[in-house]
Design an enzyme around this catalytic site. Structure first.
Site, PDB file in Angstrom:
ATOM      1  N   LYS A 118     -54.432  -5.110 -45.165  1.00  0.00           N
ATOM      2  CA  LYS A 118     -55.053  -6.415 -45.322  1.00  0.00           C
ATOM      3  C   LYS A 118     -56.516  -6.379 -44.882  1.00  0.00           C
ATOM      4  O   LYS A 118     -57.407  -6.854 -45.589  1.00  0.00           O
ATOM      5  CB  LYS A 118     -54.268  -7.396 -44.441  1.00  0.00           C
ATOM      6  CG  LYS A 118     -54.698  -8.784 -44.519  1.00  0.00           C
ATOM      7  CD  LYS A 118     -53.935  -9.559 -43.470  1.00  0.00           C
ATOM      8  CE  LYS A 118     -54.365  -9.060 -42.107  1.00  0.00           C
ATOM      9  NZ  LYS A 118     -54.213 -10.057 -41.048  1.00  0.00           N
ATOM     10  N   THR A 119     -56.735  -5.788 -43.719  1.00  0.00           N
ATOM     11  CA  THR A 119     -58.095  -5.687 -43.203  1.00  0.00           C
ATOM     12  C   THR A 119     -58.955  -4.844 -44.143  1.00  0.00           C
ATOM     13  O   THR A 119     -60.099  -5.192 -44.448  1.00  0.00           O
ATOM     14  CB  THR A 119     -58.080  -5.052 -41.805  1.00  0.00           C
ATOM     15  OG1 THR A 119     -57.287  -5.859 -40.960  1.00  0.00           O
ATOM     16  CG2 THR A 119     -59.474  -4.954 -41.243  1.00  0.00           C
ATOM     17  N   ASP A 130     -58.687 -15.377 -43.420  1.00  0.00           N
ATOM     18  CA  ASP A 130     -57.659 -14.431 -42.980  1.00  0.00           C
ATOM     19  C   ASP A 130     -56.579 -15.186 -42.202  1.00  0.00           C
ATOM     20  O   ASP A 130     -56.824 -16.289 -41.712  1.00  0.00           O
ATOM     21  CB  ASP A 130     -58.334 -13.385 -42.083  1.00  0.00           C
ATOM     22  CG  ASP A 130     -57.425 -12.199 -41.817  1.00  0.00           C
ATOM     23  OD1 ASP A 130     -56.399 -12.068 -42.520  1.00  0.00           O
ATOM     24  OD2 ASP A 130     -57.747 -11.407 -40.915  1.00  0.00           O
ATOM     25  N   GLU A 131     -55.415 -14.603 -42.075  1.00  0.00           N
ATOM     26  CA  GLU A 131     -54.315 -15.197 -41.288  1.00  0.00           C
ATOM     27  C   GLU A 131     -54.045 -16.633 -41.722  1.00  0.00           C
ATOM     28  O   GLU A 131     -53.880 -17.529 -40.893  1.00  0.00           O
ATOM     29  CB  GLU A 131     -54.648 -15.169 -39.781  1.00  0.00           C
ATOM     30  CG  GLU A 131     -55.099 -13.822 -39.239  1.00  0.00           C
ATOM     31  CD  GLU A 131     -53.950 -12.858 -38.991  1.00  0.00           C
ATOM     32  OE1 GLU A 131     -52.802 -13.152 -39.417  1.00  0.00           O
ATOM     33  OE2 GLU A 131     -54.198 -11.801 -38.399  1.00  0.00           O
ATOM     34  N   GLN A 180     -45.379 -13.664 -40.531  1.00  0.00           N
ATOM     35  CA  GLN A 180     -46.093 -13.462 -39.270  1.00  0.00           C
ATOM     36  C   GLN A 180     -46.687 -14.753 -38.724  1.00  0.00           C
ATOM     37  O   GLN A 180     -47.649 -14.727 -37.947  1.00  0.00           O
ATOM     38  CB  GLN A 180     -47.199 -12.425 -39.453  1.00  0.00           C
ATOM     39  CG  GLN A 180     -46.672 -11.044 -39.771  1.00  0.00           C
ATOM     40  CD  GLN A 180     -47.785 -10.016 -39.804  1.00  0.00           C
ATOM     41  OE1 GLN A 180     -48.422  -9.749 -38.790  1.00  0.00           O
ATOM     42  NE2 GLN A 180     -48.037  -9.449 -40.967  1.00  0.00           N
ATOM     43  N   ARG A 229     -46.384  -3.674 -34.967  1.00  0.00           N
ATOM     44  CA  ARG A 229     -47.639  -3.118 -34.436  1.00  0.00           C
ATOM     45  C   ARG A 229     -47.572  -1.613 -34.291  1.00  0.00           C
ATOM     46  O   ARG A 229     -48.585  -0.956 -34.071  1.00  0.00           O
ATOM     47  CB  ARG A 229     -47.990  -3.711 -33.050  1.00  0.00           C
ATOM     48  CG  ARG A 229     -48.165  -5.215 -32.934  1.00  0.00           C
ATOM     49  CD  ARG A 229     -49.152  -5.763 -33.881  1.00  0.00           C
ATOM     50  NE  ARG A 229     -48.494  -6.296 -35.064  1.00  0.00           N
ATOM     51  CZ  ARG A 229     -49.108  -6.504 -36.225  1.00  0.00           C
ATOM     52  NH1 ARG A 229     -50.382  -6.226 -36.343  1.00  0.00           N
ATOM     53  NH2 ARG A 229     -48.456  -6.979 -37.261  1.00  0.00           N
TER      54      ARG A 229
END
Length: 662
Positions: free
Chosen positions: A49-50, A240-241, A271, A616
């Site tokens: 995503k980043t 984002d998010e 998430q 993570r």
DNA sequence: CTTCTCCCTGTTTTT
DNA sequence: CAGGGAGAAG
């Protein structure tokens, strides 16, 4: 008149420095090269995503979009900075002028820039949560709702109610009805208190966190010239998010995007972990309704974790009640099965984790590549002691922060009245520190300051007020003299901090004589923070909006090689990050999910939280829980593993039995 | 009116 | 474990 048509094909065949097709997978490439119109990217954990956002910034710039016309809204400033740094690296510079940060910080900048047009004072002060509670308390006292014979909700409760109302977009009455039924009798006063709080903030140039979003949204909605100007300036918007945005942020997104709707939202409903502050993951699902013609792109290939880790995380999220997306897969081979490690109690859990960390370090895993995650900040208390004993340096993120300690807030309050003399909340705080000054005297001085004859400059020669005599008066005068001397136009934040410290040091030694040295060390750190700033207003805004996230206690080991530290973090603060090896501790029912999460929605959010924690990890994932826990009421009670692990069998999660050396 | 002391609470997560 | 609230003394 002659016309000349630029052919699309010619524009698109231009050559790019970056070979996008070679560096991105098909879905990522589509997301990166779809520049115009609304795009929703549903991006699973670890699906790049980043990377996608970073390359898209680069792509926009390479296509000729000026960097300053691009806005990247992220959950933390660090996330934005990191992406922009990487984009600049890809391009060899050029992404530096991209506007990046949180919704709150963006709101702060825009509202200040437009303050004059809106008829606001030049300098407004941002209240953090505890400041706003202090302001609520002042309103409460003024309404006489603090008398002993009258039970009335505490300032924290009031703050919760007011903030929930704003963030969920419902009335105070609704909040009380839904979540605070027992306070229904007090509703009228709760509302009155809120009205006074709102008026007070307005009068004094104070904005709390919610106001930043609320004001930005409302001004965008009501002031056409403001909205149009921003839409023209910021032509490409990325958020984002998105699963953690609330209705205000969704409105702001739509209002900024305008008709052109060059907006990309990126998120993952699995998430979503900020429901408690009004985030609604349904925002992500309704994005296509809000932006007709949305191109939907799913990123499902995971590049982060081994398959055994994904098997566990998929099993955890498979139990979710509602879920819209997909199952992650990886093409990576190998990997070891994640482990589930019960320990007799917290002590042994700490010993186990410490020992395993030392082993990993010996195997060559750098400490920076290891993290210990937990649901609540206090779950790591015992471990922190053990790590200190073993000499393992760590930073702790999340929980009670350095910036929130009483002494740092005291110093900040001094600086704030210099920046905004009408900030009565800060005035109260610093006046109460003076010997002989209590709530009454402080209120008298604040009232005087707000009256026609009152001024900061006049404070040093104050003749006296009801309740302000003798020692109290001397203290007030001295404080006035100090503050009048401080000129933010001439002196920079570090000098201002030093001047305040000279005054505050003796105060601190009197008020906190037990642990004054420790607190003074914190303040030295604070002085260092100020050195990066030239403007006091800017410094104060940053301290309120994006303070350093380090917890109290800070880096333990003094002689650790630069940056070689272990990370302890709440899961919330670990969002978006990854490590080679991840421990999740206290995965026991009662702690995770927390006993405070009662209703089904909250339980579901906790499940997603565990999902976030486990995703993570790249190579090693180790879950631990104590088999007994201490309960204040009941003493030592048996504990069972988190219910979220019920459906994750031993085939996926290797059970490990701890043996103690004889 | 301030200050001291004691008790109690209540401890999720964050911009 | 501390920070806030309540009650009493100066």
């Amino acid at each position: 008149m002659a016309t000349y048509t630029i052919r699309r094909a010619a524009a698109e065949s231009r050559s790019f420095r970056i070979d996008y097709a070679a560096e991105l997978n098909a879905a990522q490439l589509e997301a990166v090269t779809t520049l115009d119109g609304p795009v929703l990217v549903v991006a699973g954990a670890g699906s790049g995503k980043t990377r996608t956002l970073t390359y898209r910034v680069a792509r926009l710039v390479e296509t000729g979009v000026p960097a300053r016309a691009i806005v990247l809204l992220t959950f933390t400033r660090r996330a934005a900075q990191e992406m922009l740094r990487r984009a600049s690296a890809l391009l060899g510079g050029g992404a530096d002028d991209v506007v990046g940060g949180t919704f709150h910080s963006f709101a702060n900048v825009m509202l200040r820039r437009w303050a004059r047009a809106f008829g606001w004072p030049e300098s407004f002060t941002i209240l953090d949560r505890s400041d706003s509670e202090d302001a609520i308390q002042l309103a409460r006292v003024r309404l006489g709702l603090d008398r002993r014979d009258r039970r009335f909700p505490r300032k924290q409760t009031l703050g919760d109610i007011y903030s929930t109302a704003v963030n969920k977009g419902i009335g105070i009455g609704d909040v009380v009805e839904r979540e605070y039924v027992h306070l229904l009798d007090d509703l009228e006063d709760i509302v009155r208190c809120h009205e006074l709080y709102v008026a007070y903030k307005r009068e004094r140039g104070l904005l709390d966190y919610d106001d930043l979003l609320l004001e930005l949204r409302d001004r965008l909605r009501d002031r056409a010239e403001f909205a149009e100007r921003l839409q023209q300036t910021y032509r490409y918007l990325m958020v984002d998010e998105y699963q953690d945005t609330n209705h205000l942020q969704a409105d702001i997104t739509a209002l900024l995007a305008g008709k052109r709707a060059n907006v990309m939202a990126v998120g993952d409903d699995a998430q979503s972990i900020y429901g408690f502050r009004g985030a609604d993951f349904k925002n992500i699902m309704s994005f296509p309704d809000r932006f007709p013609g949305t191109r939907l792109i799913a990123l499902e290939e995971n590049y982060r974790s081994t398959q055994p880790i994904l098997d566990v995380t998929n099993a955890i999220i498979a139990q979710a009640r509602e879920r819209y997306s997909k199952t992650l897969y990886t093409r990576r081979g190998g990997g070891v099965r994640p482990q589930l490690v019960p320990s007799p109690d917290d002590r042994l859990q700490s010993l186990f984790v410490t020992q395993r960390i030392l082993e990993l370090a010996e195997e060559g895993v750098p400490l920076t590549e290891i993290a210990v995650l937990f649901r609540s900040s206090f779950h790591s208390f015992d471990l922190e002691l053990e790590l200190a004993r073993a000499g393992i340096p760590f930073v702790k993120r999340g929980g009670f922060r350095f910036i929130e300690t009483a002494h740092v807030k005291d110093v900040l309050a001094h600086l704030r009245v210099v920046d905004n003399p009408r900030d009565a909340v800060s005035w109260h705080r610093i006046l109460l520190l003076l010997e002989g000054v209590g709530p009454r005297a402080a209120a008298a001085v604040v009232d005087w300051l707000g009256s026609p004859e009152g001024s900061l400059a006049g404070l040093a020669e104050l003749a006296g007020l009801p309740g302000v005599r003798g020692q109290a008066l001397a203290g007030v005068r001295q404080l006035g003299a100090l503050l009048a001397r401080l000129d933010p136009a001439r002196e920079r934040p570090p000098a201002l901090v030093q001047a305040v410290l000279a005054h505050y040091r003796p105060v601190l030694e009197r008020v906190h004589h037990d642990d004054a040295p420790k607190r003074l060390r914190d303040l030295e750190q604070f002085g260092v923070l100020a050195e990066r700033y030239r403007s006091l207003t800017r410094f104060l805004a940053d301290m309120a909006l994006e303070p350093p996230s380090d917890s109290v206690g800070d880096v333990m080991a003094v002689d650790a090689p630069e940056g070689e530290v272990l990370t302890l973090s709440t899961i919330h603060s670990a969002k978006g990050l990854e490590w080679h090896s991840v421990f999740v501790i206290s995965v026991a029912d009662g702690r995770f999910p927390s006993t405070y999460s009662m209703d089904e929605d909250e339980i579901e959010e906790e499940r997603r939280l565990l999902y976030v924690a486990c995703t993570r990890a790249r190579e090693n994932l180790i879950l631990t829980y104590p088999a007994t826990m201490y309960d204040r009421g009941l003493g030592v009670v048996p504990a069972r593993p988190s219910r979220f692990l019920d459906a994750v069998g031993p085939a996926l999660l290797e059970p490990v039995t701890l043996l103690e050396e004889e």
